[in-house]
Design a protein around this motif. Structure first.
Motif, PDB file in Angstrom:
ATOM      1  N   MET A 136     -21.941  -2.766   3.071  1.00  0.00           N
ATOM      2  CA  MET A 136     -22.077  -3.107   4.460  1.00  0.00           C
ATOM      3  C   MET A 136     -20.942  -4.032   4.865  1.00  0.00           C
ATOM      4  N   LEU A 137     -20.777  -5.136   4.162  1.00  0.00           N
ATOM      5  CA  LEU A 137     -19.726  -6.102   4.471  1.00  0.00           C
ATOM      6  C   LEU A 137     -18.351  -5.510   4.207  1.00  0.00           C
ATOM      7  N   VAL A 138     -18.200  -4.836   3.065  1.00  0.00           N
ATOM      8  CA  VAL A 138     -16.902  -4.265   2.704  1.00  0.00           C
ATOM      9  C   VAL A 138     -16.519  -3.170   3.695  1.00  0.00           C
ATOM     10  N   ALA A 139     -17.496  -2.378   4.147  1.00  0.00           N
ATOM     11  CA  ALA A 139     -17.200  -1.327   5.125  1.00  0.00           C
ATOM     12  C   ALA A 139     -16.677  -1.935   6.416  1.00  0.00           C
ATOM     13  N   TRP A 140     -17.301  -3.016   6.872  1.00  0.00           N
ATOM     14  CA  TRP A 140     -16.860  -3.669   8.104  1.00  0.00           C
ATOM     15  C   TRP A 140     -15.471  -4.268   7.918  1.00  0.00           C
ATOM     16  N   ILE A 141     -15.278  -4.993   6.825  1.00  0.00           N
ATOM     17  CA  ILE A 141     -13.983  -5.642   6.581  1.00  0.00           C
ATOM     18  C   ILE A 141     -12.887  -4.588   6.439  1.00  0.00           C
ATOM     19  N   SER A 142     -13.192  -3.476   5.776  1.00  0.00           N
ATOM     20  CA  SER A 142     -12.194  -2.420   5.587  1.00  0.00           C
ATOM     21  C   SER A 142     -11.752  -1.817   6.910  1.00  0.00           C
ATOM     22  N   SER A 143     -12.625  -1.873   7.919  1.00  0.00           N
ATOM     23  CA  SER A 143     -12.282  -1.298   9.223  1.00  0.00           C
ATOM     24  C   SER A 143     -11.486  -2.259  10.096  1.00  0.00           C
ATOM     25  N   GLN A 144     -11.325  -3.503   9.665  1.00  0.00           N
ATOM     26  CA  GLN A 144     -10.624  -4.509  10.455  1.00  0.00           C
ATOM     27  C   GLN A 144      -9.128  -4.522  10.117  1.00  0.00           C
ATOM     28  N   PRO A 145      -8.277  -4.773  11.119  1.00  0.00           N
ATOM     29  CA  PRO A 145      -6.832  -4.791  10.864  1.00  0.00           C
ATOM     30  C   PRO A 145      -6.415  -5.831   9.821  1.00  0.00           C
ATOM     31  N   PHE A 146      -7.117  -6.960   9.759  1.00  0.00           N
ATOM     32  CA  PHE A 146      -6.710  -8.008   8.821  1.00  0.00           C
ATOM     33  C   PHE A 146      -6.899  -7.619   7.361  1.00  0.00           C
ATOM     34  N   SER A 147      -7.707  -6.598   7.086  1.00  0.00           N
ATOM     35  CA  SER A 147      -7.936  -6.205   5.684  1.00  0.00           C
ATOM     36  C   SER A 147      -6.682  -5.620   5.057  1.00  0.00           C
ATOM     37  N   ARG A 148      -5.744  -5.187   5.899  1.00  0.00           N
ATOM     38  CA  ARG A 148      -4.491  -4.629   5.362  1.00  0.00           C
ATOM     39  C   ARG A 148      -3.636  -5.704   4.707  1.00  0.00           C
ATOM     40  N   LYS A 149      -3.985  -6.974   4.946  1.00  0.00           N
ATOM     41  CA  LYS A 149      -3.232  -8.081   4.366  1.00  0.00           C
ATOM     42  C   LYS A 149      -3.701  -8.418   2.946  1.00  0.00           C
ATOM     43  N   ALA A 150      -4.751  -7.743   2.482  1.00  0.00           N
ATOM     44  CA  ALA A 150      -5.258  -8.019   1.132  1.00  0.00           C
ATOM     45  C   ALA A 150      -4.183  -7.685   0.102  1.00  0.00           C
ATOM     46  N   SER A 151      -4.102  -8.507  -0.934  1.00  0.00           N
ATOM     47  CA  SER A 151      -3.061  -8.300  -1.946  1.00  0.00           C
ATOM     48  C   SER A 151      -3.336  -7.099  -2.830  1.00  0.00           C
ATOM     49  N   SER A 152      -4.592  -6.657  -2.925  1.00  0.00           N
ATOM     50  CA  SER A 152      -4.887  -5.439  -3.682  1.00  0.00           C
ATOM     51  C   SER A 152      -5.962  -4.647  -2.944  1.00  0.00           C
ATOM     52  N   LEU A 153      -5.794  -3.339  -2.956  1.00  0.00           N
ATOM     53  CA  LEU A 153      -6.729  -2.445  -2.261  1.00  0.00           C
ATOM     54  C   LEU A 153      -7.256  -1.417  -3.250  1.00  0.00           C
ATOM     55  N   LEU A 154      -8.485  -1.004  -3.036  1.00  0.00           N
ATOM     56  CA  LEU A 154      -9.095   0.051  -3.828  1.00  0.00           C
ATOM     57  C   LEU A 154      -9.188   1.289  -2.940  1.00  0.00           C
ATOM     58  N   ALA A 155      -8.630   2.400  -3.384  1.00  0.00           N
ATOM     59  CA  ALA A 155      -8.692   3.653  -2.640  1.00  0.00           C
ATOM     60  C   ALA A 155      -9.842   4.477  -3.204  1.00  0.00           C
ATOM     61  N   SER A 156     -10.672   4.994  -2.309  1.00  0.00           N
ATOM     62  CA  SER A 156     -11.762   5.862  -2.746  1.00  0.00           C
ATOM     63  C   SER A 156     -11.835   7.060  -1.810  1.00  0.00           C
ATOM     64  N   GLU A 157     -12.352   8.158  -2.353  1.00  0.00           N
ATOM     65  CA  GLU A 157     -12.471   9.374  -1.559  1.00  0.00           C
ATOM     66  C   GLU A 157     -13.621   9.243  -0.593  1.00  0.00           C
ATOM     67  N   GLY A 158     -13.378   9.656   0.656  1.00  0.00           N
ATOM     68  CA  GLY A 158     -14.433   9.677   1.656  1.00  0.00           C
ATOM     69  C   GLY A 158     -15.019  11.060   1.740  1.00  0.00           C
ATOM     70  N   ALA A 159     -15.812  11.278   2.754  1.00  0.00           N
ATOM     71  CA  ALA A 159     -16.425  12.585   2.968  1.00  0.00           C
ATOM     72  C   ALA A 159     -15.388  13.557   3.498  1.00  0.00           C
ATOM     73  N   MET A 160     -15.635  14.847   3.294  1.00  0.00           N
ATOM     74  CA  MET A 160     -14.727  15.857   3.821  1.00  0.00           C
ATOM     75  C   MET A 160     -14.827  15.848   5.337  1.00  0.00           C
TER      76      MET A 160
END
Length: 177
Positions: free
Chosen positions: A1-25
């Protein structure tokens, strides 16, 4: 819930490391190929580090750490804010929850048993009921039975009698019959 919201915010792009995961088709999108092959979208979320962000004129710190569980790795997340009142944290979590509920409104949650407990692993699109192949009278009876079970009065009836509030259906036969 929190990570989904933060991931949708522009400031999350400033994180020093990101985890990429597959979404739905995505059907009907640019990734929808005519030959039936569909690419899954990539979703990025902050991972294993910390960064600061502003929310309602307050500075917050987000921390994400990978911890070794008994069987699987688990992610531990913390959000902190300097101040005397936790109200702004409650507002943040309330907004995160509202956005998350919008995101999973028409989804079915899939849980897996991991590390001694049930954990939500993903959410998939709900299957339209009209795609279920079942005699229409049986389908209508099933839906009416489910509606009656979900009625608040039914829950109270079970509770007054000390009966666990649950119901199961055993469907049998070859698939598609």
């Amino acid at each position: 819930m929190l990570v989904a919201w933060i991931s949708s915010q522009p400031f999350s792009r400033k994180a020093s490391s990101l985890l990429a995961s597959e979404g739905a088709m995505r059907r009907g999108s640019a990734n929808d190929h005519s030959d039936g092959n569909q690419k899954k979208s990539l979703q990025y979320s902050p991972w294993n580090g910390s960064f600061s962000f502003w929310y309602k004129n307050r500075l917050f710190t987000f921390r994400s750490v990978q911890k070794e569980g008994r069987i699987f790795r688990e992610k531990e997340i913390s959000v902190s804010c300097i101040g005397r009142s936790p109200d702004v944290l409650r507002e943040l979590f309330s907004e995160c929850r509202a956005e998350y509920l919008k995101l999973v409104k028409n989804k079915t949650s899939v849980f897996e048993y991991r590390d001694g407990g049930w954990k939500k692993t993903r959410a998939i699109d709900k299957r339209p009921f009209d795609t279920v192949i079942l005699d229409e009278t049986k389908k209508t009876a099933l839906v009416e039975d489910i509606k009656a079970f979900l009625d608040p009065g039914t829950r109270a009836w079970y509770s007054r009698r000390g009966i666990p509030y649950r119901k199961g259906y055993l469907l049998y036969g070859p698939p598609g019959t």
